[in-house]
Scaffold this active site. Structure first.
Site, mmCIF file in Angstrom:
data_model
loop_
_atom_site.group_PDB
_atom_site.id
_atom_site.type_symbol
_atom_site.label_atom_id
_atom_site.label_comp_id
_atom_site.label_asym_id
_atom_site.label_seq_id
_atom_site.Cartn_x
_atom_site.Cartn_y
_atom_site.Cartn_z
ATOM 1 C CG ASP A 98 -6.192 -10.218 29.946
ATOM 2 O OD1 ASP A 98 -7.130 -9.410 29.843
ATOM 3 O OD2 ASP A 98 -5.904 -10.802 30.999
ATOM 4 C CG ASP A 194 -8.968 -5.747 32.258
ATOM 5 O OD1 ASP A 194 -8.805 -6.651 33.094
ATOM 6 O OD2 ASP A 194 -8.734 -4.535 32.498
ATOM 7 C CD GLU A 236 -12.204 -8.245 35.311
ATOM 8 O OE1 GLU A 236 -11.666 -8.489 36.385
ATOM 9 O OE2 GLU A 236 -11.787 -7.355 34.534
ATOM 10 C CG HIS A 310 -4.779 -11.736 37.381
ATOM 11 N ND1 HIS A 310 -5.937 -12.187 36.779
ATOM 12 C CD2 HIS A 310 -4.715 -10.419 37.118
ATOM 13 C CE1 HIS A 310 -6.540 -11.178 36.172
ATOM 14 N NE2 HIS A 310 -5.814 -10.086 36.353
ATOM 15 C CG ASP A 311 -7.735 -9.261 39.276
ATOM 16 O OD1 ASP A 311 -6.579 -8.809 39.292
ATOM 17 O OD2 ASP A 311 -8.537 -9.033 38.361
HETATM 18 O O1 TEU Z 1 -9.609 -6.207 37.072
HETATM 19 C C1 TEU Z 1 -10.717 -5.409 37.314
HETATM 20 C C2 TEU Z 1 -10.859 -4.958 38.649
HETATM 21 O O2 TEU Z 1 -11.700 -4.113 38.875
HETATM 22 C C3 TEU Z 1 -9.980 -5.522 39.686
HETATM 23 O O3 TEU Z 1 -9.026 -4.572 39.917
HETATM 24 C C4 TEU Z 1 -10.782 -5.881 40.872
HETATM 25 O O4 TEU Z 1 -11.886 -5.057 40.975
HETATM 26 C C5 TEU Z 1 -10.042 -5.740 42.128
HETATM 27 O O5 TEU Z 1 -9.038 -6.682 42.198
HETATM 28 C C6 TEU Z 1 -11.003 -5.926 43.248
HETATM 29 O O6 TEU Z 1 -10.551 -5.202 44.333
HETATM 30 C C7 TEU Z 1 -8.989 -6.130 35.853
HETATM 31 C C8 TEU Z 1 -7.751 -6.985 35.890
HETATM 32 O O7 TEU Z 1 -8.115 -8.318 36.081
HETATM 33 C C9 TEU Z 1 -6.836 -6.448 36.939
HETATM 34 O O8 TEU Z 1 -5.706 -7.248 37.128
HETATM 35 C C10 TEU Z 1 -6.443 -5.048 36.533
HETATM 36 O O9 TEU Z 1 -5.679 -4.462 37.551
HETATM 37 C C11 TEU Z 1 -7.650 -4.181 36.253
HETATM 38 O O10 TEU Z 1 -8.649 -4.816 35.476
HETATM 39 C C12 TEU Z 1 -7.233 -2.952 35.466
HETATM 40 O O11 TEU Z 1 -6.902 -3.314 34.158
#
Ligand code: TEU
Length: 526
Positions: A98, A194, A236, A310-311
């Site tokens: 990642d 990311d 992403e 995970h999000d």
């Molecule tokens: O996620 C990007 C992100 O914008 C997420 O926080 C998402 O928008 C949110 O869950 C929606 O409400 C990435 C990673 O996958 C996330 O785990 C990180 O917290 C974020 O970037 C910051 O690095």
């Protein structure tokens, strides 16, 4: 289209903190992943995306990195990582790292230097301004934090402990490429990137996603690092549209293999409150989005196929009536698995893990905690707030992997860092392994089918939507030469009439009648 070996990959996402703890500190670790390699090989996956395992103060669970070249001691050592890479490789499994390079942790050496003053050589690695504007952080509040000492603001899209890197600085960019090459030289065969959409940000113009230099940077990264190798990359992008996603993935542009797009999810979010106020799922809208990516003219732009991460909340809780968890989890996976693109499985989905109840003080995620406070401040009723946070919180997907029905679900001998879903006594890997009819067994069967004589058809065959206007059935045909398969998925808890002919090659029920049963999936070959 040019065929790549990574087109055949099936990726499994590991959230290392919650996968398997062998050291007894309550956090999963790299040796825990090594211990489960046989399990993963048997499942049939060929690539493991590891959420960040690098040194981090864990303000955002590792997405705040303080040293890109060191493994955080809670996960083990660099030696453990090199060991994982080589042991996985002997099983034909790649490791995808990642890459979090939109921002670092405020504890990173670069930021610690940068904050010393305007003349520091690292100052320009970050984004500093005398005045702030109205840009807001995704984790809520201002995207600017004031530094008393230098009387300037620094910029952060996420928490104030996650300062954004200044991609306009070529020296910084080269540091990142060096670091990527360090991991490529250590055997990494993939990168998940990311929030890649933010790299070209132009804060003065209020632009965060898709800034003017974004694709120039990604192309440069490609050329300086993975471009000459058959490495799998996935960016992403929450902002990606039909048009912008083609910029990342057009092979002639030499940028990324594919991107994660989220419009099939965010279309159900509220304009103002996002995922904290969702509206009901609508299969017609979902189909429109998913199917448009399968059109022939879009074929050269490689796709991602995923339901959870995970999000996101647990997919089975998101899309399936809880009384049909088992058939529903099977249907969801099969529905994606015969589309063109790369399937991603989020850890635990292969056993049908679910959302759970958290009390307010049990949330670990900074995003959920901030959202909870924001909604209360806006005057929403406490019960409504709690219900909405429960539904969408990222904590749902981050609970420990449920291996057994013993204490802490066999994840650890010690109290885990976050709550274990109490349903581990009925939902766990051991139980799934002991049943021929389990979700896990079905996942293996689907993966075998995808890799079988139908592999080329699934990867490159023509796509045609069937029953397009049907409100509860998602169905499609794939065709290559004489070979044809048809996939029928019932997305509802009601029996639904559907005429199907052909030889059944997959069914999540024992029989097939005139009606598709609740959440039934049937695949036939003609
Ligand atoms: O996620 C990007 C992100 O914008 C997420 O926080 C998402 O928008 C949110 O869950 C929606 O409400 C990435 C990673 O996958 C996330 O785990 C990180 O917290 C974020 O970037 C910051 O690095």
């Amino acid at each position: 289209m040019k065929k790549h070996s990574w087109h055949k990959d099936i990726v499994y996402q590991i959230y290392p903190k919650s996968f398997n703890d062998t050291s007894g500190n309550g956090y999963g670790d790299i040796n825990g992943i090594i211990e489960k390699l046989d399990y993963l090989e048997e499942l049939g996956v060929t690539c493991l995306w590891l959420s960040p395992v690098f040194k981090s103060p864990m303000k955002d669970n590792g997405y705040d990195i303080s040293d890109y070249r060191k493994i955080d001691p809670i996960f083990g050592s660099n030696e453990d990582m090199y060991n994982l890479i080589s042991q996985a490789r002997t099983k034909g499994i790649k490791i995808m790292l990642d890459l979090v390079v939109n921002h670092t942790s405020d504890q990173h050496f670069w930021f610690q230097e940068a904050i010393k003053g305007k003349d520091n050589p690292y100052r320009d690695y970050y984004i500093w301004r005398d005045n702030k504007n109205d840009l807001k952080s995704i984790f809520l509040g201002d995207a600017w934090t004031y530094d008393e000492k230098s009387k300037q603001y620094y910029f952060h899209m996420f928490a104030k402990e996650q300062p954004d890197l200044n991609w306009e600085n070529p020296i910084l960019r080269n540091e990142i490429y060096d670091m990527m090459n360090f991991w490529i030289n250590h055997g990494a065969e993939g990168f998940r990137m990311d929030v890649i959409e933010f790299l070209g940000k132009e804060p003065e113009n209020m632009i965060t996603s898709d800034g003017k230099n974004l694709h120039e940077y990604i192309h440069e990264m490609n050329q300086q690092t993975f471009g000459k190798k058959d490495i799998i990359t996935v960016g992403e992008s929450w902002s990606a549209t039909d048009e912008t996603s083609k910029l990342y993935t057009n092979p002639n542009r030499k940028e990324l293999s594919m991107i994660f797009r989220f419009d099939q999810i965010t279309t159900f979010w509220d304009d103002k409150y996002g995922k904290w106020m969702t509206r009901d799922f609508d299969l017609l809208e979902y189909k429109n989005i998913i199917f448009s990516r399968q059109k022939k003219e879009n074929h050269k732009y490689w796709n991602t196929l995923f339901l959870g991460s995970h999000d996101l909340p647990r997919s089975v809780s998101q899309y399936v009536d809880p009384s049909f968890r088992k058939v529903g989890a099977k249907m969801l996976f099969a529905c994606n698995a015969f589309l063109s693109g790369t399937p991603f499985i989020y850890q635990g989905d292969e056993i049908g893990m679910t959302n759970l109840h958290f009390d307010i003080d049990e949330y670990k995620d900074i995003e959920a905690i901030n959202a909870h406070n924001m909604l209360l401040d806006e005057g929403f009723d406490k019960d409504i707030v709690e219900k909405n946070i429960l539904k969408s919180s990222r904590d749902n997907a981050r609970t420990p992997m449920q291996w057994t029905d013993t204490l802490y679900a066999g994840f650890s001998d010690e109290k885990p860092w976050t709550k274990v879903n109490p349903n581990y006594t009925i939902i766990n890997v051991t139980k799934e392994q002991n049943s021929k009819d389990s979700i896990l067994a079905f996942y293996k069967k689907v993966i075998r089918l995808r890799k079988s004589e139908f592999n080329d058809l699934v990867l490159y065959g023509d796509f045609e939507a069937l029953n397009r206007e049907h409100k509860s059935i998602l169905s499609y045909q794939r065709k290559q030469g004489e070979k044809v398969i048809k996939v029928y998925c019932n997305f509802s808890s009601q029996e639904t009439q559907c005429s199907i002919s052909g030889n059944i090659i997959l069914n999540n029920y024992d029989t097939l009648d005139q009606n598709l049963k609740p959440y039934q999936v049937v695949v036939v070959k003609i």
